[in-house]
Design an enzyme around this catalytic site. Sequence first.
Site, PDB file in Angstrom:
ATOM      1  N   GLU A   1      11.852 -11.266  -5.269  1.00 35.21           N
ATOM      2  CA  GLU A   1      11.064 -11.690  -6.240  1.00 35.21           C
ATOM      3  C   GLU A   1      11.728 -11.926  -7.324  1.00 35.21           C
ATOM      4  O   GLU A   1      11.244 -11.384  -8.643  1.00 35.21           O
ATOM      5  CB  GLU A   1       9.893 -10.494  -6.297  1.00 35.21           C
ATOM      6  CG  GLU A   1       9.026 -10.145  -4.992  1.00 35.21           C
ATOM      7  CD  GLU A   1       8.085  -9.350  -5.149  1.00 35.21           C
ATOM      8  OE1 GLU A   1       6.981  -9.793  -4.611  1.00 35.21           O
ATOM      9  OE2 GLU A   1       8.279  -8.570  -6.017  1.00 35.21           O
TER      10      GLU A   1
ATOM     11  N   GLU B   1      -2.101  -0.130  -5.535  1.00 34.18           N
ATOM     12  CA  GLU B   1      -2.085  -1.460  -5.973  1.00 34.18           C
ATOM     13  C   GLU B   1      -3.293  -2.474  -4.985  1.00 34.18           C
ATOM     14  O   GLU B   1      -3.903  -3.176  -5.545  1.00 34.18           O
ATOM     15  CB  GLU B   1      -0.734  -2.098  -5.563  1.00 34.18           C
ATOM     16  CG  GLU B   1      -0.590  -3.529  -5.925  1.00 34.18           C
ATOM     17  CD  GLU B   1       0.965  -4.187  -5.796  1.00 34.18           C
ATOM     18  OE1 GLU B   1       1.609  -3.329  -5.575  1.00 34.18           O
ATOM     19  OE2 GLU B   1       0.907  -5.314  -5.949  1.00 34.18           O
TER      20      GLU B   1
ATOM     21  N   ASP C   1       3.414  -5.589   2.445  1.00 35.86           N
ATOM     22  CA  ASP C   1       3.616  -4.925   1.112  1.00 35.86           C
ATOM     23  C   ASP C   1       2.333  -4.067   1.024  1.00 35.86           C
ATOM     24  O   ASP C   1       1.371  -4.236   0.274  1.00 35.86           O
ATOM     25  CB  ASP C   1       3.481  -6.286   0.198  1.00 35.86           C
ATOM     26  CG  ASP C   1       3.635  -5.503  -1.330  1.00 35.86           C
ATOM     27  OD1 ASP C   1       4.191  -4.292  -1.310  1.00 35.86           O
ATOM     28  OD2 ASP C   1       3.703  -6.354  -2.389  1.00 35.86           O
TER      29      ASP C   1
HETATM   30  O1  GCW Z   1       4.553  -6.945  -3.888  1.00 42.45           O
HETATM   31  C1  GCW Z   1       4.783  -6.119  -5.098  1.00 42.45           C
HETATM   32  C2  GCW Z   1       4.220  -5.888  -6.122  1.00 42.45           C
HETATM   33  C3  GCW Z   1       5.203  -5.899  -7.390  1.00 42.45           C
HETATM   34  C4  GCW Z   1       6.532  -4.937  -6.885  1.00 42.45           C
HETATM   35  C5  GCW Z   1       6.977  -5.253  -5.750  1.00 42.45           C
HETATM   36  C6  GCW Z   1       8.078  -4.603  -5.198  1.00 42.45           C
HETATM   37  C7  GCW Z   1       7.905  -3.867  -8.556  1.00 42.45           C
HETATM   38  O2  GCW Z   1       3.079  -6.506  -6.268  1.00 42.45           O
HETATM   39  O3  GCW Z   1       4.390  -5.499  -8.695  1.00 42.45           O
HETATM   40  O4  GCW Z   1       7.271  -5.178  -7.912  1.00 42.45           O
HETATM   41  O5  GCW Z   1       5.990  -5.403  -4.894  1.00 42.45           O
HETATM   42  O6  GCW Z   1       7.817  -3.516  -4.540  1.00 42.45           O
HETATM   43  O7  GCW Z   1       9.349  -4.626  -5.666  1.00 42.45           O
END
Ligand code: GCW
Length: 706
Positions: free
Chosen positions: A296, A398, A370
């Site tokens: 990411e 989340e 996720d």
């Molecule tokens: O999908 C994601 C979350 C992000 C998070 C990421 C991760 C910290 O939406 O906010 O970033 O997973 O786990 O790295």
Amino acid sequence: MISFLASAQKDYKLWLQYNTIVNSAIASEYKNNLKGIVVLGNSETIKISERELKTGFLDMLGNIPEVKQDLKGENNLIIGSQSNLHADIKNELQSDLNKISNEGFIIKSILFKNKKQIVITGKNDVAVLYGVFYFLRILQTNKSIKNLSITDSPKTNIRILNHWDNLDRTVERGYAGFSLWNWQKLPDFIDQRYIDYARANASVGINGTVLTNVNANALILTPQYLEKVEALANVFRPYGIKVYLTARFSAPIEIGNLKTADPKNQEVINWWEDKMAEIYKRIPDFGGFLVKANSEGQPGPQNYGRDHVDGANMLADAVAPFGGVIMWRAFVYSEHDVNDRAKQAYAEFQPYDGKFKENVIVQVKNGAIDFQPREPFHPLFGAMPKTPLMMEFQITQEYLGFSTHLVFLPKLFQEVLESDTYQKGKGSTVAKVIDGSLYQNKLTGIAGVANIGNDLNWTGHPFAQANWYGFGRLAWNPYLDSETIADEWLRCTFSNDENFIKPVKNIMIGSREAVVNYMTPLGLHHIMDTGHHYGPGPWVSNLSRPEWNPTYYHKADKNGIGFDRSKSGTNAVSQYAPEVAIFFDNLESCPEKDLLWFHHVSWDYKLKNGLTLWNGLALKYQQGVNQVKEMQNVWNQAEKYVDSERFNEIKMLLEIQQKEAKWWRDACLLYFQQFSGKELPEGVEKPTQTLEYFKSLKFPFAPGNG
Ligand code: GCW
């Protein structure tokens, strides 16, 4: 006003309420058998243990047994590590001492010189502290202390919270206020919260904390911040909690003035070695680093044509002389990879098996996408026999209703831990991978993304405290039953009254399935709204990366719905052991709870209960809403067992949960109905708003989204 303050304190006290024991038989049993406390040793940790016992006894029993330095008389509670025990007592406990690990404890009723005593001991003082908290829990849950004979050792080494806390005190995916860490006032100002946080963690056996977000800021590694980290480490140490940080891979460039962060570059290697020496000089028991690299948008070794092994091993070498570990995350997926996102982490990491240094542990999320309300277990578990893998659970909600929905997560955690990977035949559960027993790994661990912030009650929702508690208990023992955990937590947090415990425990146990039903039933996943992930957004299809779009995941069309990961689809099933692959691949054997995760099926597909998929799906959404209604009914009956403030707080939160459950049901069904072209079956309430209305909702300031 006075009652508000009283309640705020109750919320704040978590599961350490130490309510007065109302069961008179239990109260007198304790009073009769606890005439004195003998404290052996004088470390900070032993002082904390003594203080904890005094607080607990005073609050629960109304008096503190006499504290003695020497063993005199009978009915004493003796606390101290093995090295401080009287030689005869130590001898008597030797076979138990042989059974426990370094962090394990013994709580035992003994006869010493013909006098009855109870001993709490272990190999070191922190183990004694764990035993003390366990002992107090026996009292909190109104259990007898006759003939105690308990030995208990944690099954994993690293039991750690991951705080996604930024240096500006915002918390990524945090729904309980701002970060606890007040960087501006540290190191000189030690907030009482830090101490209370450490105490709460120690009470459930959590022994590590990563202070900073995995989306890391290199500044934390500068002397200015390390001084503050050191202050926190000093607070946490007597509670047995080690501090860890996140390492931004490009830190040598950002704060070290180097031109590169290439893990094979000698200057870079030297920079990290010097940095580690600097950190360990301040914090000799520093735990190590958690790293999110090339994921990411985070920098990583791939920016220099290297791979995850090169990156992890370079850092591992740098911390090895000091006994540190590197927790390297496997949460990777790429916009340039057209492959099913669910397959990417396995595809990338599995070939690295056996290539990491021995102080590297690969941290894997519980599922391949996720932290969804339900995901099948991650195929990496069991598939890397030569690599220690640690579990990453998300305690913060989340994707599960933020801190407004009552969802008891240990139920989810347990489902994952009990899943059978079949990697070494039947019985190769995820729990056995994690605790090292399947492949005899020495380094083991469980991480939980924290749900803690500076809200008065720590976690936003009073019931979210149970998820912090339950995470700790499962990290200690991944084989615990979530029902036992709910039972303990309720007794310690609210009341031992069976008329309260039974129904409220039921709603906790059912709450996870309820959220699955009203958000993502039958294997649906990732259909929440963009960015903040608050509320439904199954229609979203305009995001730049295909795998960020809900339409990518549900694939609804006029023929049906679901992601075909079977052999005829993306073949993600092939990443599991053959027994599991066949099980998920075959429509007959694939559990319906995972149906649309693995299969695209027609709207008329017949479910096991005879309903068509469309009708079954619609009724699941309705069932979720009904379950929340039932949670409300139960809670309304609980009023007389709970202080009015917490009672009302939870009542209001359940009201919101009910509204949002309906929102999810209506928005998703109206959207999917466009494809199914079918009426809602009998029993499903008619939506009161249009699809256009739901699509128009915007939440620019939803919390947790940076
Ligand atoms: O999908 C994601 C979350 C992000 C998070 C990421 C991760 C910290 O939406 O906010 O970033 O997973 O786990 O790295």
